[in-house]
Write a protein that holds these residues in place. Structure first.
Motif, mmCIF file in Angstrom:
data_model
loop_
_atom_site.group_PDB
_atom_site.id
_atom_site.type_symbol
_atom_site.label_atom_id
_atom_site.label_comp_id
_atom_site.label_asym_id
_atom_site.label_seq_id
_atom_site.Cartn_x
_atom_site.Cartn_y
_atom_site.Cartn_z
ATOM 1 N N ARG A 213 0.597 0.641 8.078
ATOM 2 C CA ARG A 213 1.231 -0.152 9.137
ATOM 3 C C ARG A 213 0.672 -1.570 9.178
ATOM 4 N NH1 ARG A 213 0.344 3.296 13.444
ATOM 5 N NH2 ARG A 213 -1.552 2.153 13.847
ATOM 6 N N GLU A 214 -0.607 -1.729 8.896
ATOM 7 C CA GLU A 214 -1.263 -3.031 8.987
ATOM 8 C C GLU A 214 -1.106 -3.881 7.731
ATOM 9 O OE1 GLU A 214 -5.313 -2.176 9.992
ATOM 10 O OE2 GLU A 214 -4.732 -1.194 11.870
ATOM 11 N N HIS A 215 -0.800 -3.282 6.600
ATOM 12 C CA HIS A 215 -0.731 -4.019 5.331
ATOM 13 C C HIS A 215 0.660 -4.631 5.170
ATOM 14 C CE1 HIS A 215 -0.997 -4.956 1.098
ATOM 15 N NE2 HIS A 215 -2.295 -4.674 1.135
ATOM 16 N N PRO A 216 0.733 -5.915 4.846
ATOM 17 C CA PRO A 216 2.052 -6.570 4.755
ATOM 18 C C PRO A 216 2.929 -6.096 3.606
ATOM 19 C CG PRO A 216 0.323 -8.060 4.001
ATOM 20 C CD PRO A 216 -0.365 -6.841 4.569
ATOM 21 N N LEU B 285 0.860 15.514 5.334
ATOM 22 C CA LEU B 285 1.715 14.761 4.416
ATOM 23 C C LEU B 285 2.051 13.405 5.007
ATOM 24 C CD1 LEU B 285 4.262 17.487 3.306
ATOM 25 C CD2 LEU B 285 2.387 16.536 1.968
ATOM 26 N N TYR B 286 2.067 12.406 4.148
ATOM 27 C CA TYR B 286 2.441 11.077 4.608
ATOM 28 C C TYR B 286 3.186 10.358 3.496
ATOM 29 C CZ TYR B 286 2.346 6.572 6.840
ATOM 30 O OH TYR B 286 2.730 5.387 7.414
ATOM 31 N N SER B 287 4.319 9.766 3.840
ATOM 32 C CA SER B 287 5.144 9.041 2.879
ATOM 33 C C SER B 287 5.332 7.610 3.343
ATOM 34 C CB SER B 287 6.514 9.715 2.735
ATOM 35 O OG SER B 287 6.366 11.043 2.286
ATOM 36 N N PHE B 288 5.269 6.697 2.400
ATOM 37 C CA PHE B 288 5.413 5.272 2.685
ATOM 38 C C PHE B 288 5.824 4.591 1.396
ATOM 39 C CE2 PHE B 288 1.201 6.442 1.557
ATOM 40 C CZ PHE B 288 0.633 5.405 0.843
ATOM 41 N N ARG B 289 6.206 3.310 1.489
ATOM 42 C CA ARG B 289 6.670 2.591 0.299
ATOM 43 C C ARG B 289 5.948 1.278 0.143
ATOM 44 N NH1 ARG B 289 12.381 2.057 -1.438
ATOM 45 N NH2 ARG B 289 12.459 0.165 -0.217
ATOM 46 N N TYR B 290 5.747 0.906 -1.103
ATOM 47 C CA TYR B 290 5.242 -0.424 -1.413
ATOM 48 C C TYR B 290 6.473 -1.323 -1.498
ATOM 49 C CZ TYR B 290 2.735 -4.282 -3.528
ATOM 50 O OH TYR B 290 2.176 -5.512 -3.760
ATOM 51 N N VAL B 291 6.513 -2.325 -0.639
ATOM 52 C CA VAL B 291 7.586 -3.318 -0.640
ATOM 53 C C VAL B 291 6.907 -4.677 -0.529
ATOM 54 C CG1 VAL B 291 9.670 -4.179 0.501
ATOM 55 C CG2 VAL B 291 9.168 -1.714 0.511
ATOM 56 N N ASN C 74 5.749 -8.110 0.414
ATOM 57 C CA ASN C 74 6.019 -8.789 1.677
ATOM 58 C C ASN C 74 7.172 -9.783 1.577
ATOM 59 O OD1 ASN C 74 5.496 -9.373 4.425
ATOM 60 N ND2 ASN C 74 4.344 -11.170 3.818
ATOM 61 N N ALA C 75 7.297 -10.436 0.449
ATOM 62 C CA ALA C 75 8.363 -11.426 0.272
ATOM 63 C C ALA C 75 9.749 -10.784 0.361
ATOM 64 C CB ALA C 75 8.199 -12.130 -1.073
ATOM 65 N N LEU C 76 9.834 -9.465 0.154
ATOM 66 C CA LEU C 76 11.125 -8.777 0.191
ATOM 67 C C LEU C 76 11.355 -8.021 1.488
ATOM 68 C CD1 LEU C 76 11.137 -7.285 -3.415
ATOM 69 C CD2 LEU C 76 12.231 -9.395 -2.619
ATOM 70 N N ALA C 77 10.347 -7.925 2.332
ATOM 71 C CA ALA C 77 10.437 -7.121 3.545
ATOM 72 C C ALA C 77 11.262 -7.833 4.610
ATOM 73 C CB ALA C 77 9.036 -6.828 4.074
ATOM 74 N N GLY C 78 11.714 -7.048 5.569
ATOM 75 C CA GLY C 78 12.301 -7.638 6.753
ATOM 76 C C GLY C 78 13.798 -7.546 6.894
ATOM 77 N N GLY C 79 14.474 -6.879 6.036
ATOM 78 C CA GLY C 79 15.910 -6.787 6.226
ATOM 79 C C GLY C 79 16.576 -5.971 5.152
ATOM 80 N N PRO C 80 17.863 -5.791 5.292
ATOM 81 C CA PRO C 80 18.600 -5.048 4.263
ATOM 82 C C PRO C 80 18.512 -5.783 2.926
ATOM 83 C CG PRO C 80 19.991 -5.484 6.188
ATOM 84 C CD PRO C 80 18.716 -6.231 6.386
ATOM 85 N N LEU C 81 18.330 -5.024 1.877
ATOM 86 C CA LEU C 81 18.197 -5.597 0.538
ATOM 87 C C LEU C 81 19.393 -5.199 -0.316
ATOM 88 C CD1 LEU C 81 14.435 -4.755 -0.042
ATOM 89 C CD2 LEU C 81 15.405 -6.996 0.520
ATOM 90 N N PRO C 82 19.743 -6.035 -1.273
ATOM 91 C CA PRO C 82 20.824 -5.663 -2.189
ATOM 92 C C PRO C 82 20.457 -4.398 -2.960
ATOM 93 C CG PRO C 82 20.124 -7.957 -2.531
ATOM 94 C CD PRO C 82 19.165 -7.342 -1.568
#
Length: 136
Positions: free
Chosen positions: A27-30, A42-48, A50-58
């Protein structure tokens, strides 16, 4: 049987606490996207990046991020530090960690998370160069 009911409760409580700690790190890592609250161990998360985060992506960018996360899981697993799995959540590939060993400590979770972040940065840069060379 060797742990007894109290030992089993303590081991499960430790796993839950470690999954919550991992959730906080993500949660804290950009460069990480939190997909859900921890579910048991169990815990699931994604590496995205930061430059691509914040909205719907193509769709092509989402597929690129899926490949990136698959490569991150493979790199960390090959390193021998941790066994990482992947899963699909809402159609997107995600990293999945299972924290169920009674021997896992907070420092193990932190070292694995840092390895994921480092692999993500390195692989994102490598994949970006590859994408750029195909376009050029």
């Amino acid at each position: 049987r060797s742990l007894g009911a109290d030992g089993l409760r303590a081991a499960l409580g430790n796993s839950l606490n470690l999954a919550r700690h991992l959730h906080g790190l993500g949660r804290e890592h950009p460069d990480f996207e939190v997909l859900h609250a921890p579910t048991l161990y169990l815990y699931s998360f994604r590496y995205v990046p930061n430059a691509l985060a914040g909205g719907p992506l193509p769709p092509a960018t989402e597929e690129h991020i899926d490949r990136l996360n698959e490569s991150i899981a493979e790199a960390v697993t090959r390193s021998g530090l941790a066994l990482l799995m992947t899963t699909r959540i809402r159609g997107r590939l995600a990293l999945r960690m299972s924290i169920c060993s009674h021997r896992t400590r907070e420092r193990d979770v932190e070292a694995t998370f840092e390895a994921l972040a480092g692999a993500g940065r390195r692989l994102a840069a490598e994949m970006g160069r590859g994408e750029a060379s195909r376009v050029a």
